[in-house]
Structure formats: C-alpha cells, structure tokens
Design an enzyme around this catalytic site. Structure first.
Site, PDB file in Angstrom:
ATOM      1  N   SER A  89      12.907  -7.340  38.221  1.00  0.00           N
ATOM      2  CA  SER A  89      12.788  -7.734  36.825  1.00  0.00           C
ATOM      3  C   SER A  89      11.322  -7.745  36.431  1.00  0.00           C
ATOM      4  O   SER A  89      10.434  -7.451  37.241  1.00  0.00           O
ATOM      5  CB  SER A  89      13.394  -9.129  36.604  1.00  0.00           C
ATOM      6  OG  SER A  89      12.662 -10.098  37.335  1.00  0.00           O
ATOM      7  N   LYS A  90      11.072  -8.107  35.176  1.00  0.00           N
ATOM      8  CA  LYS A  90       9.704  -8.099  34.666  1.00  0.00           C
ATOM      9  C   LYS A  90       8.773  -9.010  35.462  1.00  0.00           C
ATOM     10  O   LYS A  90       7.585  -8.760  35.566  1.00  0.00           O
ATOM     11  CB  LYS A  90       9.699  -8.523  33.190  1.00  0.00           C
ATOM     12  CG  LYS A  90      10.323  -7.502  32.256  1.00  0.00           C
ATOM     13  CD  LYS A  90      10.254  -7.956  30.813  1.00  0.00           C
ATOM     14  CE  LYS A  90      10.875  -6.926  29.881  1.00  0.00           C
ATOM     15  NZ  LYS A  90      10.840  -7.363  28.474  1.00  0.00           N
TER      16      LYS A  90
END
Length: 476
Positions: A243-244
């Site tokens: 994820s980010k």
C-alpha cells in the site's frame, strides 16, 4: 502438464482513478507476456465508466507507466466511456429476453437489508424484491439488475488457481446498469471482453468473486466465456498488503527513485512466477519461457533488496541505450548538464559497482559535472592540512606534464609521488579525494582523476593548495 501454445488474446484494463501501481503493472506484464509467448495479441482498455473518479491525468499516468516499462499494446487504448450505446443495446436485449429486470428499491431499503444480513452474520445480498414486480412505482428511476439463476452452480478452471465452483444460491441479482444509464463494472467488462474477442482474462485475485457473476452473464448472452487466470496480491517487505504506506507503489515513482525499466520488468516477472532457480531474465527469455499456468497462487512479497540487486546488475550489464536514456532523464531532473563532464558511458563504467540506483549514481557524480561551493568541513579539517601541501603540489606538477590522460598513466603519476616522497598512499590519496570531490568519498583515485579530466583536476588541486596555504597562514 504440457504448455498451452494456443495464441492468447488478452487485455489489461485499468481504471483511471490514480497512477499505475505495482500490482497493476505486474498484471499488465503477465498479460503482455502471455500474448507475446503464444504469438497472440495484447489489448489495452481504459475502464473509465466511473465518471466521478476517472480523470484525464490518471489516463496519462497509466499510459506513461506502460510506455516506460515498454509494454506496447497491439490494439487500443479503447475507452469504455465511448461504448455507452453498446452497453445499453445489450441491456435492452437482456430486458426483452427476461434475463434482466428493473429494480425500484430505494437506497434506504437496500441499506436496511444489508444491516439485517450483517446482524444475522450473513453475507449481504439482494432479496429479489423487484424480480417479479408486476407494477412499477411512479417517479422512480430504476436500476437494471441481472436475473441470476437460482439453481445450479458456476464452475471454471482458473489457469492459476485451478478448479473453482460457486453455487448460484450464493450470488444475488447484481446491478448491471445504474439509474443514470451508466453500466457497472461486472457488466461492461463482459461486453468488452466479448466484443474484443478476449480468450484469456488475467487479473488480480480480488476479482475472483466477480468471475462467477460474469460467467452467468456470458451464458445469458449464449456465448462461451473466456478462460481466467487470477494472480495473487503483492505484499510489502513487512508481509502486509502492499500500500501507499510502503512508499513507492506507483510505477513512475520507481523511475524517480532511479530504477531501470528492464530491472523492473525482470523483478515484476519474478513476483509470483519462476523458472527453476534463474533470477535474471531478458525480455526475450521471459517471452520464450512464460506460461500463466506457472504463476504461483500464493501472495508474493516485495523485496526491495532484491530489486536493488537487480537494478545494479542492469546498470552494469544491461542495455546501454536504456541506461543512457534514463541517466540523461535523471541528470536533467537533478539540474546537471551531461556535456559538462565525462561521457555517460565512462561514468557508468566507473560508478556502477558503487551504486544501486541512478539517483545514487547522479548524486555521487555531481562533482564531475559542476563545481562545489565549499569543502565538507570534517573532511577538509582532517585531510587538507599543511602537511598535505607538498604531496599535492608534487602530484599536480606530474599531472600537468602528462602526455596522455589515461588511467594507467594517472595511477603511475600518483605512485611516483608516493615513492619520491616516501609516504604512504593515504597521505596523498585522501587529500586528493577531498580536493577533487569536496569530501572524502570517490571511486578509485586513478579513475576519479580520469573522470575529472585534466583541466578540472588541476584547477581543483590549485584550489586545495590555496585552502591549505590560507590555513597555514592562519596558524602562524
């Protein structure tokens, strides 16, 4: 099992609601390889029916990412937003055949159904309230639902995960067209893949639950569905879903961090696919060896250290034109001019063993292309002392008299200064590094001199000698 060599016609179909992320790039690569490996076709489709979230900037980000990775499409990009008439045509056909119906249920009713199911510990699903509605309420814009079979099951042989079977009792009547006339994903993707003659759909395993629903739509249209291959998710270094928060998840952010396209392609291919113990693959080898059936159905973990190792390999031994092109891009972004220093081929030959990314290479090479304003304080204090003046001046005179500026001649000049003054190499090596680079880090001193060039080398030694003289005068 024998390899399937039938020509595969597949597609990559991202939604333009953001950048091209690593998971999407790997899916695109697997699609591209599956098509190339069988002499088939790779189609690019932009699924932009989400009008609120789809943007032209995101479309461009996807196209830029695909272009940077070299994943060229044989057809497309096609845009779902340009195919609305086709979706409505098929919806009308399903309505006429009784395979779809209008649903007038309010959001409040549907939310209440969902809450009741959750409270009962059941999977939320539509109850078919409007499935056999005889009279439509006035003043309500309906959605269109697909009339899913009530009995039997849907079974398919996934090219990655094997046999999958789902009972129709677990599937509800999904919405295929919203009240505003726009198609939903599960409907539009079926019509697109049908019209584009796709025979293998490769996508993330988060779509597995959609596949039985889509197969039922194919069957309602009296056509054979394509085959499917659902690839596993990618986990971060820490084992959590990528994820980010893991940093660079956009493909183009990896370019910004100094990775090469060939390194990314090699690395992405190995995220879930393998061929024995081989780690390094050219694109030609990947095309020759890839089979979607060899993709592991377990999640893959992103390993930054392995990516760095691969990137360094391609820096040293990869395609010179690609390395040169990417390096020019990084020089421009760093505000440096390649014409102000050594050739990029020479620079890479010297620096590639010392760095893992192009960003590192550029930053470590700044002194070869632009002057520095001041010395690193600690390095200058330790090495540009009065005692270093004589060795530096001796070497400067030798360097100025060289007929050729070659590595062997430069090494010989340094060694001659060491021998004549009867000093250890460190007595000239470290002061020379600081004089040339502004700090104490550089490649081997002979190669540093070679890259620096005669004019810049002599000027920087003169500057260091002046610094030493000022320091000596201040001590008197």
């Amino acid at each position: 099992m024998a390899r399937d060599t039938r020509p595969i016609r597949t597609r990559f179909a991202p939604s333009p609601t953001g950048f091209l992320h690593i998971g999407g790039a790997r899916t695109a690569l697997f699609c591209w390889l599956a098509a190339r490996a069988t002499g088939g076709q790779f189609v690019l489709r932009i699924e932009d029916t989400d009008r609120q979230r789809s943007t032209a900037e995101s479309v461009q980000a996807i196209l830029d990412g695909m272009a940077w990775l070299g994943l060229d499409a044989d057809e497309g990009p096609f845009y779902q937003s340009e195919r609305m008439d086709r979706y409505r045509e098929v919806v009308d056909r399903l309505l006429d055949n009784g395979q779809a119906y209008r649903c007038y249920c309010s959001k409040e009713r549907l939310e209440k159904l969902r809450e009741q199911a959750m409270d009962a510990g059941e999977k939320p699903r539509y109850d078919g309230h409007c499935r056999n509605l005889e009279q439509a309420p006035e003043g309500v814009e309906p959605v269109i639902r697909f009339r899913n079979p009530l009995e039997g099951s849907v079974a398919f042989d996934d090219r990655v995960r094997g046999r999958i079977e789902v009972s129709n009792a677990e599937l509800d009547d999904l919405v295929i067209m919203r009240a505003d006339g726009s198609p939903t994903y599960n409907f539009a993707v079926v019509i697109d893949d049908l019209d584009m003659n796709i025979n293998l759909v490769i996508r993330g395993d988060d779509h597995i639950n959609n596949t039985p629903r889509q197969i039922n739509i194919y069957r309602a249209l009296d056509v054979e569905p394509p085959e499917f291959g659902h690839v596993p998710m990618i986990l971060g270094d820490d084992g959590a879903r990528l994820s980010k928060r893991h940093g660079a998840v956009s493909v183009m952010s990896y370019r910004e961090q100094g990775y090469l396209p060939d390194a990314m392609i090699n690395y992405l291919a190995r995220l879930g696919w393998s061929h024995g113990d081989q780690e390094i693959f050219s694109r030609e080898e990947l095309i020759e060896l890839f089979d979607i059936a060899d993709v592991n159905h377990k999640a893959s973990r992103f390993d930054t250290a392995k990516l760095n190792w691969l990137n360094q390999h391609y820096l040293r031994e990869g395609n010179h034109d690609e390395v040169h092109s990417e390096l020019v891009w990084h020089f421009q972004h760093a505000g440096l001019h390649t014409e102000n220093g050594p050739s990029l081929a020479d620079l890479v030959a010297v620096q590639a063993e010392r760095v893992e990314t192009l960003v590192e290479l550029v930053e470590r090479s700044r002194p070869f292309y632009e002057d520095f304003s001041e010395y690193e304080h600690t390095a200058a204090k330790k090495h540009l002392r009065p005692v270093a003046g004589e060795p530096l001046e001796n070497l400067r005179n030798r360097l100025a008299g060289l007929a050729h500026w070659r590595v062997d001649d430069l090494q010989a000049a340094v060694q001659a200064t060491v021998d004549e003054l009867e000093i250890g190499f460190g007595k000239i090596g470290m002061p020379l590094r600081v004089a040339l680079m502004g700090h104490g880090e550089s490649p081997a001193i002979d190669k540093t001199l070679w890259l620096m060039g005669r004019e810049r080398t002599l000027a920087r030694i003169d500057r260091a000698l002046a610094h030493i003289a000022d320091r000596a005068a201040a001590q008197d």
